[in-house]
Write a protein that holds these residues in place. Structure first.
Motif, PDB file in Angstrom:
ATOM      1  N   ALA A  94       0.835  -1.208   0.000  1.00 48.65           N
ATOM      2  CA  ALA A  94       0.000   0.000   0.000  1.00 48.65           C
ATOM      3  C   ALA A  94       0.866   1.253   0.000  1.00 48.65           C
ATOM      4  O   ALA A  94       0.578   2.213  -0.728  1.00 48.65           O
ATOM      5  N   VAL A  95       1.931   1.250   0.788  1.00 52.64           N
ATOM      6  CA  VAL A  95       2.846   2.397   0.816  1.00 52.64           C
ATOM      7  C   VAL A  95       3.501   2.561  -0.546  1.00 52.64           C
ATOM      8  O   VAL A  95       3.605   3.671  -1.072  1.00 52.64           O
ATOM      9  N   SER A  96       3.917   1.449  -1.139  1.00 54.51           N
ATOM     10  CA  SER A  96       4.534   1.502  -2.459  1.00 54.51           C
ATOM     11  C   SER A  96       3.562   2.060  -3.491  1.00 54.51           C
ATOM     12  O   SER A  96       3.933   2.923  -4.302  1.00 54.51           O
ATOM     13  N   ALA A  97       2.325   1.621  -3.454  1.00 58.55           N
ATOM     14  CA  ALA A  97       1.315   2.115  -4.402  1.00 58.55           C
ATOM     15  C   ALA A  97       1.072   3.604  -4.202  1.00 58.55           C
ATOM     16  O   ALA A  97       0.958   4.361  -5.176  1.00 58.55           O
ATOM     17  N   MET A  98       0.994   4.041  -2.955  1.00 53.43           N
ATOM     18  CA  MET A  98       0.750   5.459  -2.685  1.00 53.43           C
ATOM     19  C   MET A  98       1.941   6.327  -3.076  1.00 53.43           C
ATOM     20  O   MET A  98       1.777   7.475  -3.476  1.00 53.43           O
ATOM     21  N   PRO A 118       1.996  11.182  -5.891  1.00 51.51           N
ATOM     22  CA  PRO A 118       2.632  12.305  -6.581  1.00 51.51           C
ATOM     23  C   PRO A 118       2.095  12.525  -7.996  1.00 51.51           C
ATOM     24  O   PRO A 118       2.037  13.648  -8.476  1.00 51.51           O
ATOM     25  N   ARG A 119       1.680  11.460  -8.650  1.00 50.32           N
ATOM     26  CA  ARG A 119       1.150  11.618 -10.004  1.00 50.32           C
ATOM     27  C   ARG A 119      -0.224  12.288  -9.994  1.00 50.32           C
ATOM     28  O   ARG A 119      -0.548  13.068 -10.893  1.00 50.32           O
ATOM     29  N   VAL A 120      -1.009  12.006  -8.977  1.00 49.40           N
ATOM     30  CA  VAL A 120      -2.284  12.712  -8.826  1.00 49.40           C
ATOM     31  C   VAL A 120      -2.015  14.190  -8.568  1.00 49.40           C
ATOM     32  O   VAL A 120      -2.625  15.070  -9.178  1.00 49.40           O
ATOM     33  N   ALA A 121      -1.082  14.481  -7.663  1.00 45.43           N
ATOM     34  CA  ALA A 121      -0.733  15.876  -7.360  1.00 45.43           C
ATOM     35  C   ALA A 121      -0.168  16.577  -8.597  1.00 45.43           C
ATOM     36  O   ALA A 121      -0.480  17.745  -8.849  1.00 45.43           O
ATOM     37  N   TRP A 129       8.990  15.095  -9.518  1.00 43.49           N
ATOM     38  CA  TRP A 129       9.887  15.188  -8.366  1.00 43.49           C
ATOM     39  C   TRP A 129       9.401  16.175  -7.304  1.00 43.49           C
ATOM     40  O   TRP A 129       9.577  15.931  -6.109  1.00 43.49           O
ATOM     41  N   VAL A 130       8.776  17.270  -7.697  1.00 40.44           N
ATOM     42  CA  VAL A 130       8.294  18.230  -6.699  1.00 40.44           C
ATOM     43  C   VAL A 130       7.144  17.623  -5.910  1.00 40.44           C
ATOM     44  O   VAL A 130       7.099  17.718  -4.679  1.00 40.44           O
ATOM     45  N   ALA A 131       6.231  16.978  -6.597  1.00 41.86           N
ATOM     46  CA  ALA A 131       5.096  16.342  -5.914  1.00 41.86           C
ATOM     47  C   ALA A 131       5.569  15.196  -5.020  1.00 41.86           C
ATOM     48  O   ALA A 131       5.053  15.002  -3.917  1.00 41.86           O
ATOM     49  N   THR A 132       6.568  14.452  -5.474  1.00 37.04           N
ATOM     50  CA  THR A 132       7.111  13.359  -4.653  1.00 37.04           C
ATOM     51  C   THR A 132       7.788  13.910  -3.410  1.00 37.04           C
ATOM     52  O   THR A 132       7.597  13.388  -2.302  1.00 37.04           O
ATOM     53  N   LEU A 133       8.562  14.969  -3.575  1.00 39.75           N
ATOM     54  CA  LEU A 133       9.216  15.611  -2.433  1.00 39.75           C
ATOM     55  C   LEU A 133       8.180  16.153  -1.459  1.00 39.75           C
ATOM     56  O   LEU A 133       8.305  15.983  -0.237  1.00 39.75           O
ATOM     57  N   TRP A 134       7.152  16.809  -1.973  1.00 41.86           N
ATOM     58  CA  TRP A 134       6.080  17.348  -1.128  1.00 41.86           C
ATOM     59  C   TRP A 134       5.403  16.227  -0.335  1.00 41.86           C
ATOM     60  O   TRP A 134       5.182  16.349   0.869  1.00 41.86           O
ATOM     61  N   LEU A 164      -9.037   8.445   3.791  1.00 43.17           N
ATOM     62  CA  LEU A 164      -9.290   7.703   2.559  1.00 43.17           C
ATOM     63  C   LEU A 164     -10.699   7.127   2.532  1.00 43.17           C
ATOM     64  O   LEU A 164     -11.352   7.124   1.479  1.00 43.17           O
ATOM     65  N   SER A 165     -11.191   6.639   3.677  1.00 44.60           N
ATOM     66  CA  SER A 165     -12.553   6.111   3.734  1.00 44.60           C
ATOM     67  C   SER A 165     -13.575   7.217   3.480  1.00 44.60           C
ATOM     68  O   SER A 165     -14.555   7.015   2.757  1.00 44.60           O
ATOM     69  N   LEU A 166     -13.349   8.389   4.061  1.00 43.62           N
ATOM     70  CA  LEU A 166     -14.249   9.517   3.825  1.00 43.62           C
ATOM     71  C   LEU A 166     -14.224   9.920   2.355  1.00 43.62           C
ATOM     72  O   LEU A 166     -15.269  10.203   1.756  1.00 43.62           O
ATOM     73  N   SER A 167     -13.048   9.921   1.752  1.00 44.58           N
ATOM     74  CA  SER A 167     -12.927  10.277   0.335  1.00 44.58           C
ATOM     75  C   SER A 167     -13.668   9.282  -0.551  1.00 44.58           C
ATOM     76  O   SER A 167     -14.373   9.685  -1.484  1.00 44.58           O
ATOM     77  N   THR A 168     -13.520   7.988  -0.289  1.00 40.96           N
ATOM     78  CA  THR A 168     -14.241   6.998  -1.104  1.00 40.96           C
ATOM     79  C   THR A 168     -15.738   7.082  -0.869  1.00 40.96           C
ATOM     80  O   THR A 168     -16.523   6.929  -1.804  1.00 40.96           O
TER      81      THR A 168
END
Length: 150
Positions: free
Chosen positions: A4-8, A13-16, A39-44, A69-73
């Motif tokens: 899950a951490v790897s997926a996030m 960062p790609r969503v951001a 890289w900026v989104a990943t750093l953020w 995440l539950s509230l978002s879904t």
């Protein structure tokens, strides 16, 4: 947990970065390396995660993230149902098996879990922080939309 951490770390960062492409307010997040890594989104995201861990601890971060995440879904599925009623003419390339029963069951189960989190004597403050995060994100979205209407 590791997957899950790897997926996030890949998706977040790609969503951001996509938000940065769509909205001028978030444009710094759209910067990518020569290899195409945001890289900026990943750093953020890494800085936010480090701050959460330093100030909250692992269990607090896990509870906060789970609630958020539950509230978002929950809100996403509720939005899909609302969209079907307010804009019935839109093309629907994906179908939901058992609609409207399956999303209703999902909303009931997720809503129950959210209420349990929010009223738990040990976890309520982390849940409300998650709620505040979603509310603040909504305000930022409204602000960004007024500055960059589409």
């Amino acid at each position: 947990l590791v997957s899950a951490v790897s997926a996030m770390m890949w998706a977040g960062p790609r969503v951001a970065a996509t938000m940065g492409q769509d909205w001028a307010l978030f444009s710094p997040l759209a910067r990518v390396s020569q290899a195409g890594v945001p890289w900026v989104a990943t750093l953020w995201q890494a800085l936010l995660a480090a701050a959460f861990l330093i100030f909250g601890g692992f269990q607090s971060v896990l509870t906060y993230t789970e609630f958020t995440l539950s509230l978002s879904t929950f809100l996403t599925v509720a939005g899909v149902i609302r969209l079907r009623y307010t804009h019935p003419h839109l093309h629907r390339p994906f179908r939901c098996w058992g609609y409207p029963l399956t999303p209703a069951i999902f909303l009931l189960a997720t809503g129950y879990a959210l209420v349990r989190f929010a009223t738990s004597p040990d976890q309520w403050h982390k849940s409300w922080l998650g709620f505040a995060t979603v509310a603040a994100g909504s305000l930022v979205y409204v602000f960004a939309r007024t500055r960059n209407p589409q």
